[in-house]
Design an enzyme around this catalytic site. Structure first.
Site, short mmCIF file in Angstrom:
data_model
loop_
_atom_site.label_atom_id
_atom_site.label_comp_id
_atom_site.label_asym_id
_atom_site.label_seq_id
_atom_site.Cartn_x
_atom_site.Cartn_y
_atom_site.Cartn_z
N HIS A 1 11.70 -41.67 -5.29
CA HIS A 1 11.98 -42.86 -6.11
C HIS A 1 10.85 -43.20 -7.07
CE1 HIS A 1 14.96 -44.17 -2.72
NE2 HIS A 1 15.45 -43.23 -3.50
N SER B 1 16.15 -46.43 7.41
CA SER B 1 17.47 -46.73 7.95
C SER B 1 18.52 -45.83 7.31
CB SER B 1 17.81 -48.20 7.69
OG SER B 1 17.82 -48.45 6.29
#
Ligand code: ZN
Length: 284
Positions: free
Chosen positions: A131, A232
Protein backbone atom coordinates in the site's frame (compact mmCIF):
# COMPACT_ATOMS: atom_id res chain seq x y z
CA UNK A 1 -23.17 -42.57 25.09
CA UNK A 2 -21.15 -40.83 22.40
CA UNK A 3 -17.65 -39.93 23.44
CA UNK A 4 -16.39 -36.40 22.82
CA UNK A 5 -13.67 -37.68 20.51
CA UNK A 6 -16.34 -38.86 18.09
CA UNK A 7 -17.67 -35.33 17.62
CA UNK A 8 -16.43 -33.75 14.38
CA UNK A 9 -14.07 -30.89 15.03
CA UNK A 10 -12.78 -28.19 12.69
CA UNK A 11 -9.46 -29.04 11.04
CA UNK A 12 -7.88 -25.87 12.38
CA UNK A 13 -7.51 -25.62 16.13
CA UNK A 14 -6.20 -22.80 18.27
CA UNK A 15 -2.50 -23.51 18.27
CA UNK A 16 0.25 -23.09 20.83
CA UNK A 17 3.43 -21.03 20.30
CA UNK A 18 5.31 -24.33 19.96
CA UNK A 19 3.07 -25.25 17.03
CA UNK A 20 4.06 -21.98 15.36
CA UNK A 21 7.75 -22.78 15.94
CA UNK A 22 7.27 -26.20 14.33
CA UNK A 23 5.37 -24.63 11.41
CA UNK A 24 8.24 -22.21 10.79
CA UNK A 25 10.86 -24.96 11.03
CA UNK A 26 8.98 -27.16 8.58
CA UNK A 27 8.63 -24.36 5.97
CA UNK A 28 12.01 -22.82 5.19
CA UNK A 29 10.72 -20.57 2.38
CA UNK A 30 7.98 -18.52 3.99
CA UNK A 31 5.82 -15.93 2.32
CA UNK A 32 5.11 -13.39 5.09
CA UNK A 33 2.13 -11.03 5.00
CA UNK A 34 1.86 -8.38 7.70
CA UNK A 35 -0.90 -5.96 8.69
CA UNK A 36 -1.70 -3.24 11.21
CA UNK A 37 -1.47 -5.61 14.19
CA UNK A 38 2.26 -5.88 13.57
CA UNK A 39 2.72 -2.14 14.26
CA UNK A 40 0.31 -1.51 17.16
CA UNK A 41 3.10 -2.17 19.69
CA UNK A 42 5.03 0.64 17.96
CA UNK A 43 2.23 3.04 18.90
CA UNK A 44 0.51 3.03 15.50
CA UNK A 45 -3.20 2.38 16.08
CA UNK A 46 -5.14 -0.30 14.26
CA UNK A 47 -8.13 0.50 12.06
CA UNK A 48 -10.23 -2.46 13.11
CA UNK A 49 -11.17 -4.17 16.33
CA UNK A 50 -10.99 -7.88 17.11
CA UNK A 51 -14.28 -8.52 15.29
CA UNK A 52 -12.91 -6.91 12.13
CA UNK A 53 -15.19 -3.86 12.45
CA UNK A 54 -14.12 -0.23 12.02
CA UNK A 55 -12.90 1.33 15.27
CA UNK A 56 -13.40 4.82 13.94
CA UNK A 57 -14.92 6.34 10.85
CA UNK A 58 -13.71 4.86 7.57
CA UNK A 59 -10.61 6.53 6.05
CA UNK A 60 -10.74 8.94 3.14
CA UNK A 61 -11.30 7.46 -0.33
CA UNK A 62 -9.22 8.22 -3.41
CA UNK A 63 -12.24 9.70 -5.23
CA UNK A 64 -13.01 12.03 -2.35
CA UNK A 65 -9.38 13.15 -2.12
CA UNK A 66 -8.95 14.01 -5.81
CA UNK A 67 -12.45 15.49 -6.31
CA UNK A 68 -13.08 17.76 -3.35
CA UNK A 69 -10.84 20.63 -2.20
CA UNK A 70 -12.40 20.50 1.27
CA UNK A 71 -11.68 16.79 1.67
CA UNK A 72 -8.08 17.31 0.63
CA UNK A 73 -7.69 20.22 3.04
CA UNK A 74 -9.19 18.16 5.84
CA UNK A 75 -6.91 15.23 5.01
CA UNK A 76 -3.70 17.28 5.02
CA UNK A 77 -4.69 19.27 8.13
CA UNK A 78 -5.21 16.00 10.03
CA UNK A 79 -2.16 14.42 8.48
CA UNK A 80 -0.04 17.33 9.70
CA UNK A 81 -0.73 16.21 13.26
CA UNK A 82 -0.86 12.46 12.52
CA UNK A 83 2.49 12.34 10.76
CA UNK A 84 4.27 13.64 13.87
CA UNK A 85 3.69 10.38 15.69
CA UNK A 86 4.27 8.17 12.66
CA UNK A 87 7.70 9.57 11.95
CA UNK A 88 8.93 8.90 15.46
CA UNK A 89 7.61 5.31 15.57
CA UNK A 90 10.25 2.61 16.00
CA UNK A 91 10.15 -1.11 15.09
CA UNK A 92 8.94 -3.44 17.86
CA UNK A 93 9.85 -7.04 18.68
CA UNK A 94 7.56 -8.39 15.93
CA UNK A 95 9.45 -6.43 13.24
CA UNK A 96 12.79 -7.50 14.74
CA UNK A 97 11.73 -11.18 14.87
CA UNK A 98 10.73 -11.13 11.18
CA UNK A 99 14.01 -9.43 10.23
CA UNK A 100 15.87 -12.15 12.17
CA UNK A 101 13.87 -14.83 10.34
CA UNK A 102 14.95 -13.31 7.03
CA UNK A 103 18.62 -13.21 8.09
CA UNK A 104 18.35 -16.95 8.76
CA UNK A 105 17.25 -17.40 5.13
CA UNK A 106 13.71 -18.38 6.14
CA UNK A 107 11.80 -15.69 4.25
CA UNK A 108 11.11 -15.88 0.50
CA UNK A 109 9.44 -12.47 0.66
CA UNK A 110 7.56 -10.14 2.97
CA UNK A 111 4.48 -8.25 1.82
CA UNK A 112 3.19 -5.60 4.19
CA UNK A 113 -0.13 -3.79 4.20
CA UNK A 114 1.44 -1.21 6.52
CA UNK A 115 2.77 2.08 5.17
CA UNK A 116 5.06 2.89 8.11
CA UNK A 117 8.37 1.49 6.79
CA UNK A 118 9.06 -0.26 10.12
CA UNK A 119 10.07 -3.62 8.57
CA UNK A 120 12.88 -1.88 6.68
CA UNK A 121 13.79 0.07 9.83
CA UNK A 122 14.17 -3.30 11.61
CA UNK A 123 16.46 -4.58 8.84
CA UNK A 124 14.18 -6.63 6.57
CA UNK A 125 15.44 -6.46 2.96
CA UNK A 126 12.87 -8.26 0.80
CA UNK A 127 9.85 -6.05 1.52
CA UNK A 128 6.98 -5.24 -0.81
CA UNK A 129 5.11 -2.17 0.47
CA UNK A 130 1.75 -3.24 -0.95
CA UNK A 131 0.00 0.00 0.00
CA UNK A 132 2.98 2.32 -0.46
CA UNK A 133 4.87 4.43 2.07
CA UNK A 134 3.63 7.31 4.22
CA UNK A 135 7.11 8.91 4.23
CA UNK A 136 6.79 9.57 0.48
CA UNK A 137 4.59 11.97 -1.49
CA UNK A 138 3.72 11.62 -5.17
CA UNK A 139 2.58 14.19 -7.71
CA UNK A 140 -0.55 12.92 -9.46
CA UNK A 141 0.33 14.94 -12.62
CA UNK A 142 4.03 14.24 -13.29
CA UNK A 143 4.52 11.21 -11.01
CA UNK A 144 7.51 12.74 -9.21
CA UNK A 145 8.10 11.31 -5.74
CA UNK A 146 9.33 13.50 -2.92
CA UNK A 147 9.87 13.40 0.82
CA UNK A 148 6.89 13.66 3.18
CA UNK A 149 9.29 15.10 5.75
CA UNK A 150 10.04 18.00 3.37
CA UNK A 151 6.30 18.54 2.79
CA UNK A 152 5.69 18.48 6.56
CA UNK A 153 7.99 21.50 6.98
CA UNK A 154 6.19 23.34 4.16
CA UNK A 155 2.72 22.47 5.53
CA UNK A 156 3.71 23.79 8.97
CA UNK A 157 5.21 26.97 7.47
CA UNK A 158 2.02 27.72 5.52
CA UNK A 159 -0.38 26.75 8.29
CA UNK A 160 1.01 27.91 11.64
CA UNK A 161 -2.44 27.88 13.24
CA UNK A 162 -2.78 24.16 12.48
CA UNK A 163 0.80 23.23 13.30
CA UNK A 164 0.17 23.56 17.03
CA UNK A 165 -2.95 21.36 17.07
CA UNK A 166 -2.82 17.96 18.69
CA UNK A 167 -4.87 15.14 17.27
CA UNK A 168 -5.64 11.45 17.58
CA UNK A 169 -3.66 9.61 14.93
CA UNK A 170 -4.82 6.89 12.56
CA UNK A 171 -2.51 4.33 10.86
CA UNK A 172 -2.31 6.15 7.52
CA UNK A 173 -1.09 9.39 9.03
CA UNK A 174 -4.63 10.76 9.03
CA UNK A 175 -5.97 12.02 12.36
CA UNK A 176 -9.11 13.31 14.01
CA UNK A 177 -9.40 17.05 14.53
CA UNK A 178 -12.73 18.59 15.41
CA UNK A 179 -14.08 22.12 15.25
CA UNK A 180 -11.30 23.34 12.96
CA UNK A 181 -11.93 25.50 9.82
CA UNK A 182 -10.29 23.23 7.26
CA UNK A 183 -11.16 25.51 4.34
CA UNK A 184 -8.34 27.84 5.42
CA UNK A 185 -5.73 25.12 5.11
CA UNK A 186 -3.09 25.94 2.48
CA UNK A 187 -1.75 22.93 0.53
CA UNK A 188 1.40 23.30 -1.59
CA UNK A 189 1.46 21.94 -5.17
CA UNK A 190 4.24 19.97 -6.93
CA UNK A 191 7.51 21.98 -7.13
CA UNK A 192 8.01 20.88 -10.74
CA UNK A 193 4.62 21.05 -12.44
CA UNK A 194 2.18 22.50 -9.85
CA UNK A 195 0.22 19.23 -9.95
CA UNK A 196 -1.76 17.78 -7.05
CA UNK A 197 0.28 16.07 -4.32
CA UNK A 198 -0.91 12.89 -2.64
CA UNK A 199 0.71 10.66 -0.02
CA UNK A 200 2.32 7.75 -1.88
CA UNK A 201 -0.05 5.30 -0.23
CA UNK A 202 -2.95 3.37 -1.71
CA UNK A 203 -6.19 4.96 -0.52
CA UNK A 204 -9.49 3.14 -0.21
CA UNK A 205 -11.08 3.04 -3.67
CA UNK A 206 -7.65 3.02 -5.34
CA UNK A 207 -6.02 -0.07 -6.85
CA UNK A 208 -2.70 -1.54 -5.74
CA UNK A 209 -0.13 -1.02 -8.57
CA UNK A 210 -0.25 -4.30 -10.60
CA UNK A 211 3.53 -4.79 -10.60
CA UNK A 212 3.50 -5.05 -6.79
CA UNK A 213 0.82 -7.74 -6.95
CA UNK A 214 2.73 -9.61 -9.68
CA UNK A 215 5.97 -9.57 -7.68
CA UNK A 216 4.11 -10.87 -4.62
CA UNK A 217 2.36 -13.61 -6.63
CA UNK A 218 5.74 -14.69 -8.07
CA UNK A 219 7.04 -14.99 -4.51
CA UNK A 220 4.10 -17.21 -3.59
CA UNK A 221 5.18 -19.64 -6.33
CA UNK A 222 8.61 -20.15 -4.75
CA UNK A 223 7.27 -20.28 -1.18
CA UNK A 224 6.41 -23.44 0.73
CA UNK A 225 4.20 -21.86 3.39
CA UNK A 226 2.64 -18.59 4.46
CA UNK A 227 2.79 -16.63 7.67
CA UNK A 228 0.13 -13.94 8.23
CA UNK A 229 1.08 -11.53 11.04
CA UNK A 230 -1.42 -9.06 12.50
CA UNK A 231 -3.93 -8.78 9.69
CA UNK A 232 -7.66 -9.40 9.78
CA UNK A 233 -7.42 -9.81 5.97
CA UNK A 234 -10.65 -7.82 5.59
CA UNK A 235 -9.14 -5.88 2.69
CA UNK A 236 -9.03 -7.83 -0.57
CA UNK A 237 -5.54 -6.54 -1.44
CA UNK A 238 -4.09 -8.79 1.27
CA UNK A 239 -6.74 -11.53 1.30
CA UNK A 240 -6.01 -12.40 -2.35
CA UNK A 241 -2.55 -13.73 -1.39
CA UNK A 242 -4.02 -16.06 1.22
CA UNK A 243 -6.50 -17.27 -1.38
CA UNK A 244 -3.72 -17.86 -3.94
CA UNK A 245 -1.67 -19.74 -1.33
CA UNK A 246 -4.64 -21.93 -0.39
CA UNK A 247 -5.41 -22.62 -4.05
CA UNK A 248 -1.78 -23.71 -4.53
CA UNK A 249 -2.35 -26.20 -1.69
CA UNK A 250 0.29 -24.61 0.55
CA UNK A 251 -0.18 -24.29 4.33
CA UNK A 252 -1.01 -20.96 6.01
CA UNK A 253 -0.39 -19.94 9.62
CA UNK A 254 -1.78 -16.72 11.07
CA UNK A 255 -1.15 -14.68 14.19
CA UNK A 256 -3.93 -12.20 14.94
CA UNK A 257 -5.77 -10.99 18.02
CA UNK A 258 -9.19 -11.31 16.42
CA UNK A 259 -10.90 -13.26 13.71
CA UNK A 260 -9.64 -13.07 10.13
CA UNK A 261 -11.54 -13.23 6.88
CA UNK A 262 -9.53 -16.36 6.02
CA UNK A 263 -10.01 -18.34 9.26
CA UNK A 264 -11.46 -21.26 7.29
CA UNK A 265 -8.35 -21.40 5.06
CA UNK A 266 -5.81 -21.50 7.88
CA UNK A 267 -3.71 -24.50 8.83
CA UNK A 268 -2.74 -22.87 12.11
CA UNK A 269 -4.19 -19.92 14.03
CA UNK A 270 -2.55 -18.18 16.98
CA UNK A 271 -4.74 -15.63 18.79
CA UNK A 272 -2.12 -13.43 20.39
CA UNK A 273 -0.14 -10.19 20.16
CA UNK A 274 2.29 -10.41 17.23
CA UNK A 275 5.46 -9.72 19.22
CA UNK A 276 4.49 -12.27 21.89
CA UNK A 277 3.70 -15.02 19.38
CA UNK A 278 6.89 -14.37 17.38
CA UNK A 279 9.14 -14.80 20.42
CA UNK A 280 9.49 -18.43 19.28
CA UNK A 281 11.60 -17.18 16.36
CA UNK A 282 14.36 -16.02 18.68
CA UNK A 283 14.15 -19.26 20.67
CA UNK A 284 14.14 -21.80 17.86
ZN1 ZN B 1 4.40 17.28 -10.65
Amino acid sequence: MISMSAVARPVRAEASPDALARFIDRHPRLFVLTGAGCSTASGIPDYRDAAGEWKRRQPITYQDFVTHDRSRQRYWARSLAGFRRLRTARPNDAHHALAALERRGHVAGLVTQNVDGLHQAAGSQEVIDLHGRIDTVRCLACGRRSSREHLQVELERRNPAFAALEAVEAPDGDADLDGVPFDQFDIPACDQCHGMLKPDVVFFGEGVPPERVQTAMATIEVSDGMLVIGSSLMVYSGYRFVKAMAEAGKPIAAVNLGRTRADDLLTLKITDECAAALRVIHCS
